[in-house]
Design an enzyme around this catalytic site. Structure first.
Site, PDB file in Angstrom:
ATOM      1  N   ALA A   1      -5.595  13.899  -0.056  1.00  0.00           N
ATOM      2  CA  ALA A   1      -5.191  14.997   1.069  1.00  0.00           C
ATOM      3  C   ALA A   1      -4.885  16.315   0.308  1.00  0.00           C
ATOM      4  CB  ALA A   1      -4.233  14.250   1.742  1.00  0.00           C
TER       5      ALA A   1
ATOM      6  N   ASN B   1     -10.294  14.630  -7.927  1.00  0.00           N
ATOM      7  CA  ASN B   1     -10.152  14.277  -6.463  1.00  0.00           C
ATOM      8  C   ASN B   1      -8.770  14.293  -6.229  1.00  0.00           C
ATOM      9  OD1 ASN B   1     -10.159  13.026  -3.916  1.00  0.00           O
ATOM     10  ND2 ASN B   1     -11.285  11.380  -4.584  1.00  0.00           N
TER      11      ASN B   1
ATOM     12  N   ASN C   1      -2.813   8.469  -2.825  1.00  0.00           N
ATOM     13  CA  ASN C   1      -3.321   7.097  -2.000  1.00  0.00           C
ATOM     14  C   ASN C   1      -4.956   6.531  -2.876  1.00  0.00           C
ATOM     15  OD1 ASN C   1      -1.397   7.181   0.167  1.00  0.00           O
ATOM     16  ND2 ASN C   1      -2.378   8.989   0.588  1.00  0.00           N
TER      17      ASN C   1
ATOM     18  N   HIS D   1      -6.928  19.625   0.935  1.00  0.00           N
ATOM     19  CA  HIS D   1      -6.738  20.258   2.343  1.00  0.00           C
ATOM     20  C   HIS D   1      -5.512  20.913   2.440  1.00  0.00           C
ATOM     21  CE1 HIS D   1      -9.997  17.457   2.522  1.00  0.00           C
ATOM     22  NE2 HIS D   1      -9.289  16.508   2.813  1.00  0.00           N
TER      23      HIS D   1
ATOM     24  N   ARG E   1     -16.255  14.177   8.564  1.00  0.00           N
ATOM     25  CA  ARG E   1     -14.973  13.547   8.937  1.00  0.00           C
ATOM     26  C   ARG E   1     -14.092  14.816   9.697  1.00  0.00           C
ATOM     27  NH1 ARG E   1     -12.250  10.641   4.256  1.00  0.00           N
ATOM     28  NH2 ARG E   1     -10.838   9.704   6.140  1.00  0.00           N
TER      29      ARG E   1
ATOM     30  N   TYR F   1     -13.747   3.994   2.270  1.00  0.00           N
ATOM     31  CA  TYR F   1     -13.409   4.321   0.909  1.00  0.00           C
ATOM     32  C   TYR F   1     -14.235   3.135  -0.025  1.00  0.00           C
ATOM     33  CZ  TYR F   1     -10.688   7.961   2.376  1.00  0.00           C
ATOM     34  OH  TYR F   1     -10.178   9.058   2.999  1.00  0.00           O
TER      35      TYR F   1
ATOM     36  N   ILE G   1     -14.847  10.634  -2.544  1.00  0.00           N
ATOM     37  CA  ILE G   1     -15.719   9.168  -2.406  1.00  0.00           C
ATOM     38  C   ILE G   1     -16.286   9.613  -1.158  1.00  0.00           C
ATOM     39  CG2 ILE G   1     -15.159   6.853  -1.971  1.00  0.00           C
ATOM     40  CD1 ILE G   1     -12.856   7.226  -4.036  1.00  0.00           C
ATOM     41  N   SER G   2     -15.832   9.950  -0.083  1.00  0.00           N
ATOM     42  CA  SER G   2     -16.276   9.891   1.420  1.00  0.00           C
ATOM     43  C   SER G   2     -16.963  11.306   1.520  1.00  0.00           C
ATOM     44  CB  SER G   2     -15.264   9.685   2.457  1.00  0.00           C
ATOM     45  OG  SER G   2     -14.322  10.821   2.453  1.00  0.00           O
TER      46      SER G   2
ATOM     47  N   ARG H   1      -6.940   0.550   1.198  1.00  0.00           N
ATOM     48  CA  ARG H   1      -7.023   1.547   2.263  1.00  0.00           C
ATOM     49  C   ARG H   1      -8.445   1.685   3.119  1.00  0.00           C
ATOM     50  NH1 ARG H   1      -7.329   7.703  -0.179  1.00  0.00           N
ATOM     51  NH2 ARG H   1      -6.878   8.378   1.688  1.00  0.00           N
TER      52      ARG H   1
ATOM     53  N   ARG I   1     -10.100  18.083   7.508  1.00  0.00           N
ATOM     54  CA  ARG I   1     -10.759  17.871   6.296  1.00  0.00           C
ATOM     55  C   ARG I   1     -11.755  18.917   5.734  1.00  0.00           C
ATOM     56  NH1 ARG I   1      -8.350  12.839   4.944  1.00  0.00           N
ATOM     57  NH2 ARG I   1      -8.134  11.567   7.003  1.00  0.00           N
TER      58      ARG I   1
ATOM     59  N   ASP J   1      -4.022  27.039  -7.750  1.00  0.00           N
ATOM     60  CA  ASP J   1      -3.443  28.059  -8.722  1.00  0.00           C
ATOM     61  C   ASP J   1      -3.488  27.373 -10.035  1.00  0.00           C
ATOM     62  OD1 ASP J   1      -3.126  29.969  -6.840  1.00  0.00           O
ATOM     63  OD2 ASP J   1      -1.219  29.592  -6.514  1.00  0.00           O
TER      64      ASP J   1
HETATM   65  C1  DQA Z   1     -10.803  11.848  -0.289  1.00  0.00           C
HETATM   66  C2  DQA Z   1     -10.974  12.698   1.109  1.00  0.00           C
HETATM   67  C3  DQA Z   1      -9.630  13.212   1.701  1.00  0.00           C
HETATM   68  O1  DQA Z   1      -9.879  13.860   2.796  1.00  0.00           O
HETATM   69  C4  DQA Z   1      -8.534  12.073   1.802  1.00  0.00           C
HETATM   70  O2  DQA Z   1      -7.464  12.599   1.976  1.00  0.00           O
HETATM   71  C5  DQA Z   1      -8.491  11.292   0.615  1.00  0.00           C
HETATM   72  C6  DQA Z   1      -9.821  10.828  -0.239  1.00  0.00           C
HETATM   73  C7  DQA Z   1     -12.190  11.189  -0.833  1.00  0.00           C
HETATM   74  O3  DQA Z   1     -12.114  10.801  -1.893  1.00  0.00           O
HETATM   75  O4  DQA Z   1     -13.122  11.009   0.149  1.00  0.00           O
HETATM   76  O5  DQA Z   1      -7.500  10.677  -0.040  1.00  0.00           O
HETATM   77  O6  DQA Z   1     -10.356  12.875  -1.290  1.00  0.00           O
END
Ligand code: DQA
Length: 149
Positions: free
Chosen positions: A76, A73, A10, A79, A106, A22, A100-101, A17, A110, A86
């Site tokens: 998701a 990065n 994503n 998590h 949150r 973001y 990024i966030s 999004r 997460r 691994d």
């Molecule tokens: C993310 C934070 C994750 O929880 C989320 O699923 C993402 C983006 C971030 O860059 O803040 O896809 O990794």
């Protein structure tokens, strides 16, 4: 020095999004930001994005012997994915986790990061700047006095 910058699911949807979380900039803006930040530091950076966990594992494995550091990065998969943890442990390439966030502020789901224990550093809540900080950290860590050579 060569750094592989990996973005998970994503993150190709940046700009579309949840812009309140973001930002309005696109994935293409991100790759341009990374290329420019790398050039300024004498780093060779390659960007890779996939929505598929196995493809991300493959890319990490292929980094062995080709890259000095990884900035990741995992989206998701941060998590959920023991496979990515691994993979990073397997190649033993210094790796920085970026978000990024600020995931600490949150949802409860997460708050777990599987990959973090294999990473030398985590940057979050800094937007695109976290990727630049990740590359700078790796340059210091790996490059030492030879940085830029
Ligand atoms: C993310 C934070 C994750 O929880 C989320 O699923 C993402 C983006 C971030 O860059 O803040 O896809 O990794």
């Amino acid at each position: 020095m060569r750094i592989l910058v990996i973005n998970g699911p994503n993150l190709n949807m940046l700009g579309v999004r949840e812009p309140g979380i973001y930002g309005a900039q696109t994935y293409r803006d991100l790759t341009e930001f990374i290329a420019e930040a790398a050039r300024a530091e004498g780093i060779e950076a390659e960007c890779y994005q996939s929505n598929h966990e196995g493809a991300l594992v493959d890319k990490i494995q292929e980094a062995l012997g080709r890259f000095d550091g990884i900035v990741i990065n995992p989206g998701a998969y941060t998590h959920t994915s023991i496979a990515l943890l691994d993979a990073v442990k397997s190649v033993n390439i210094p790796t920085v986790e970026v978000h990024i966030s600020d995931v600490t502020k949150r949802e409860a789901f997460r708050q777990v990061s599987y990959i973090r224990e294999a990473c030398v550093k985590t940057y979050m809540g800094m937007g695109f700047e976290g990727y630049r900080q990740g590359m700078l950290f790796l340059k210091e860590l790996i490059g030492g006095p030879k940085a830029g050579n």
